[in-house]
Design a protein around this motif. Structure first.
Motif, short mmCIF file in Angstrom:
data_model
loop_
_atom_site.label_atom_id
_atom_site.label_comp_id
_atom_site.label_asym_id
_atom_site.label_seq_id
_atom_site.Cartn_x
_atom_site.Cartn_y
_atom_site.Cartn_z
N UNK A 158 0.80 -1.22 0.00
CA UNK A 158 0.00 0.00 0.00
C UNK A 158 0.84 1.28 0.00
N UNK A 159 2.16 1.15 0.06
CA UNK A 159 3.02 2.33 0.06
C UNK A 159 4.39 2.00 -0.51
N UNK A 160 5.04 3.02 -1.04
CA UNK A 160 6.39 2.83 -1.57
C UNK A 160 7.45 3.40 -0.61
N UNK A 161 7.04 3.95 0.54
CA UNK A 161 8.03 4.57 1.44
C UNK A 161 8.89 3.54 2.15
N UNK A 162 8.35 2.34 2.36
CA UNK A 162 9.07 1.28 3.06
C UNK A 162 8.28 -0.01 2.88
N UNK A 163 8.85 -1.11 3.34
CA UNK A 163 8.14 -2.38 3.32
C UNK A 163 7.43 -2.64 4.65
N UNK A 164 8.05 -2.20 5.75
CA UNK A 164 7.49 -2.46 7.07
C UNK A 164 7.59 -1.22 7.95
N UNK A 165 6.58 -1.04 8.80
CA UNK A 165 6.60 -0.05 9.87
C UNK A 165 6.58 -0.81 11.19
N UNK A 166 7.36 -0.33 12.13
CA UNK A 166 7.31 -0.84 13.49
C UNK A 166 6.86 0.32 14.36
N UNK A 167 5.76 0.13 15.08
CA UNK A 167 5.21 1.16 15.96
C UNK A 167 5.36 0.68 17.40
N UNK A 168 5.83 1.58 18.27
CA UNK A 168 6.00 1.23 19.69
C UNK A 168 5.80 2.47 20.53
N UNK A 169 5.40 2.27 21.77
CA UNK A 169 5.19 3.39 22.69
C UNK A 169 6.02 3.22 23.95
N UNK A 170 6.38 4.38 24.51
CA UNK A 170 7.05 4.44 25.80
C UNK A 170 6.31 5.41 26.69
N UNK A 171 6.58 5.35 27.98
CA UNK A 171 5.86 6.18 28.94
C UNK A 171 6.53 7.52 29.23
N UNK A 215 8.95 3.72 14.47
CA UNK A 215 8.39 4.89 15.14
C UNK A 215 8.23 4.55 16.61
N UNK A 216 8.88 5.34 17.47
CA UNK A 216 8.74 5.15 18.92
C UNK A 216 8.16 6.44 19.49
N UNK A 217 6.99 6.32 20.10
CA UNK A 217 6.24 7.48 20.57
C UNK A 217 6.08 7.46 22.08
N UNK A 218 5.89 8.64 22.66
CA UNK A 218 5.26 8.68 23.98
C UNK A 218 3.79 8.38 23.71
N UNK A 219 3.12 7.77 24.66
CA UNK A 219 1.76 7.29 24.45
C UNK A 219 0.80 8.38 23.96
N UNK A 220 0.85 9.58 24.54
CA UNK A 220 -0.08 10.64 24.13
C UNK A 220 0.23 11.16 22.72
N UNK A 221 1.49 11.13 22.32
CA UNK A 221 1.86 11.56 20.97
C UNK A 221 1.36 10.53 19.96
N UNK A 222 1.48 9.26 20.30
CA UNK A 222 0.97 8.20 19.42
C UNK A 222 -0.53 8.35 19.22
N UNK A 223 -1.24 8.63 20.30
CA UNK A 223 -2.69 8.80 20.21
C UNK A 223 -3.04 10.03 19.35
N UNK A 224 -2.27 11.09 19.48
CA UNK A 224 -2.53 12.32 18.73
C UNK A 224 -2.36 12.11 17.23
N UNK A 225 -1.26 11.49 16.80
CA UNK A 225 -0.99 11.33 15.38
C UNK A 225 -1.63 10.09 14.78
N UNK A 226 -1.95 9.11 15.61
CA UNK A 226 -2.75 7.94 15.25
C UNK A 226 -2.31 7.25 13.96
#
Length: 128
Positions: A36-49, A93-104
């Protein structure tokens, strides 16, 4: 300079998730976006506190993946709110939890196939 060990891209993405989980990352996902995209093959999403945990997770991924690949770029590390580590075919992509929720990004990439992370790397919901 030593040669990098060859590893299939999906396996490298799962390794990134495992290194994130090693630092107690939350809600870790590996998404196959190759269809569905040409930017990469895989995304890894993770959150920290906290900013420190987000930085520690990013450091763990970069250090752990060093024998297999090197990051082309890293953004956001100093602030520790949203760190992006770009390996070309895998973007972490490693987010703080509230940033992950904001950008979704989870919703943005909801058409991507989620790759199962083996139980051996999971720490949540395990008995001590």
């Amino acid at each position: 300079m030593q040669d990098k060990v060859a590893m299939p891209v999906e396996e490298r993405a799962i390794k990134c998730a495992a290194f994130a989980l090693d630092k107690k990352a939350l809600n870790v996902k590996v998404l196959n976006i190759s269809r569905i995209s040409s930017i990469a093959d895989f995304l890894v999403l993770a959150s920290g506190r906290s900013d420190r945990q987000v930085q520690a997770i990013a450091d763990s991924v970069k250090q752990g993946l060093k024998p297999f690949d090197h990051a082309l770029d890293t953004e956001g590390y100093d602030q520790g709110r949203w760190v992006v580590v770009d390996y070309g075919d895998v973007i972490v992509h490693v987010f703080q939890e509230e940033v992950r929720a904001l950008y979704n990004l989870d919703e943005l990439w909801n058409r991507a196939a989620e790759i199962e992370i083996p139980d051996e790397f999971q720490w949540e919901n395990k008995q001590a």
